[in-house]
Every structure is written in C-alpha cells, then in structure tokens.
Write a protein that holds these residues in place. Structure first.
Motif, short mmCIF file in Angstrom:
data_model
loop_
_atom_site.label_atom_id
_atom_site.label_comp_id
_atom_site.label_asym_id
_atom_site.label_seq_id
_atom_site.Cartn_x
_atom_site.Cartn_y
_atom_site.Cartn_z
N THR A 73 0.83 -1.21 0.00
CA THR A 73 0.00 0.00 0.00
C THR A 73 0.86 1.26 0.00
O THR A 73 0.60 2.21 -0.74
N ILE A 76 2.34 1.74 -3.50
CA ILE A 76 1.33 2.22 -4.46
C ILE A 76 1.01 3.69 -4.20
O ILE A 76 0.94 4.50 -5.14
N GLU A 77 0.82 4.06 -2.95
CA GLU A 77 0.51 5.46 -2.62
C GLU A 77 1.65 6.38 -3.03
O GLU A 77 1.41 7.50 -3.50
N LEU A 80 1.38 6.78 -6.83
CA LEU A 80 0.23 7.61 -7.22
C LEU A 80 0.45 9.08 -6.88
O LEU A 80 0.10 9.96 -7.66
N TRP A 103 5.80 -3.68 -9.39
CA TRP A 103 4.65 -2.80 -9.59
C TRP A 103 4.50 -2.47 -11.07
O TRP A 103 5.45 -2.45 -11.82
N THR A 120 -3.85 3.35 -12.84
CA THR A 120 -3.96 2.19 -11.95
C THR A 120 -2.57 1.66 -11.67
O THR A 120 -1.81 1.37 -12.60
N LYS A 122 -0.60 -1.38 -9.76
CA LYS A 122 -0.77 -2.71 -9.19
C LYS A 122 0.57 -3.19 -8.66
O LYS A 122 1.57 -3.13 -9.34
N LEU A 134 -2.19 -6.21 -5.13
CA LEU A 134 -3.02 -5.13 -4.60
C LEU A 134 -2.95 -4.00 -5.61
O LEU A 134 -1.89 -3.71 -6.15
N SER A 135 -4.10 -3.37 -5.91
CA SER A 135 -4.07 -2.28 -6.86
C SER A 135 -4.97 -1.14 -6.41
O SER A 135 -5.99 -1.35 -5.77
N PHE A 136 -4.52 0.08 -6.73
CA PHE A 136 -5.28 1.30 -6.47
C PHE A 136 -5.36 2.06 -7.77
O PHE A 136 -4.50 1.94 -8.63
N ALA A 137 -6.39 2.91 -7.87
CA ALA A 137 -6.55 3.73 -9.07
C ALA A 137 -6.90 5.15 -8.67
O ALA A 137 -7.50 5.38 -7.61
N THR A 138 -6.54 6.08 -9.53
CA THR A 138 -6.90 7.48 -9.34
C THR A 138 -7.15 8.10 -10.71
O THR A 138 -6.76 7.53 -11.75
#
Length: 142
Positions: A73, A76-77, A80, A103, A120, A122, A134-138
């Motif tokens: 996390t 990823i943060e 982003l 990533w 995105t 990942k 784990l993936s996040f998107a903005t």
C-alpha cells in the motif's frame, strides 16, 4: 492417651485408635489428589497449551501478511502521489521492482471522459507458494 469418644482413644500424633485399627484424622476425609486425577489434569493442560501454540502460529502468519499489505500500500501510494505532481502529458505506463514487490502502472487516456486519465498502480509479491497483488486507481485531469 486421652479418651475422645466411647470405644476410641485419641493419640498424641493425631490418630484415633479403635482396638487394633488406626486411622488418620483428615479435614475433609481426603488426603490429596489421586494419580489418575493428576494425569487427567496434565492432559487437559497439554491440550490447552497446544491450542494456544496453534493460535500463535496463525497470528504470526496473519501479522506477516498484514505487514506485506502495508508495504504494498505504501509503495502504491508513493507512486500515485508522484503521478499527481507530474505534467498530464508525461504520465504513461511503466513498471518496476522495489525489493520483493513488483509494480505496474497502467494509464487509460480519456477515461472515464475526455481530458481525464485513469491511473492504476498494481503491486505484486510472492509469499511462500502464493502470489498476492493489490491495486489502487486514481483519476487526473489536464
């Protein structure tokens, strides 16, 4: 020898004598635990301790997994937040490795509408024989 009850005499050592038979006075008529009671208590204690040991192993595995998720996390943060400071036209797909974590960034232009990009990120890692991700998107605008 002191007379206590009819037919019994109380000796100085705490025993009663009736004729040729002696018996020891006890508070509850019980002199302690029997061997079988001690063995049953030991087995019950052993089973309880084994259950606690099993829970400890499970807790250690859970803590390790939570630590990996926290690190993924944070990675990823970090990625982003870096994209949010970049110029709109410079944001593009990329990938890399950071320690045990790999990533991948995927950028969808004009998504969900024109003038926006969906980014995105990942992160993937292996733990034992399993692979986790784990993936996040903005969304960023021009």
């Amino acid at each position: 020898m002191v007379k206590n009850r009819p037919g019994l005499s109380l000796q100085r050592n705490g025993t009663e004598q009736a004729g040729n038979k002696k018996r020891k006075n006890s508070i509850a008529g019980n002199n302690g635990f029997t061997f079988i009671e001690v063995m049953i208590a030991t087995v019950v204690l052993g089973v309880g301790l084994l259950a606690i040991a099993g829970m400890q192993i499970s807790a250690i595995k859970g803590n390790s997994r939570a630590s990996d998720i926290t690190k993924a996390t944070a990675l990823i943060e970090d990625k982003l937040s870096g994209y949010k400071g970049m110029a709109y036209d410079d944001i593009d797909d990329e990938q890399g490795v950071d320690g045990v974590f790999s990533w991948t960034t995927t950028v969808d232009s004009n998504s969900p509408v024109n003038g926006l990009k969906t980014i995105t990120v990942k992160s993937s890692w292996s733990s034992g024989e399993r692979t986790h991700s784990l993936s996040f998107a903005t969304i960023v605008s021009k």
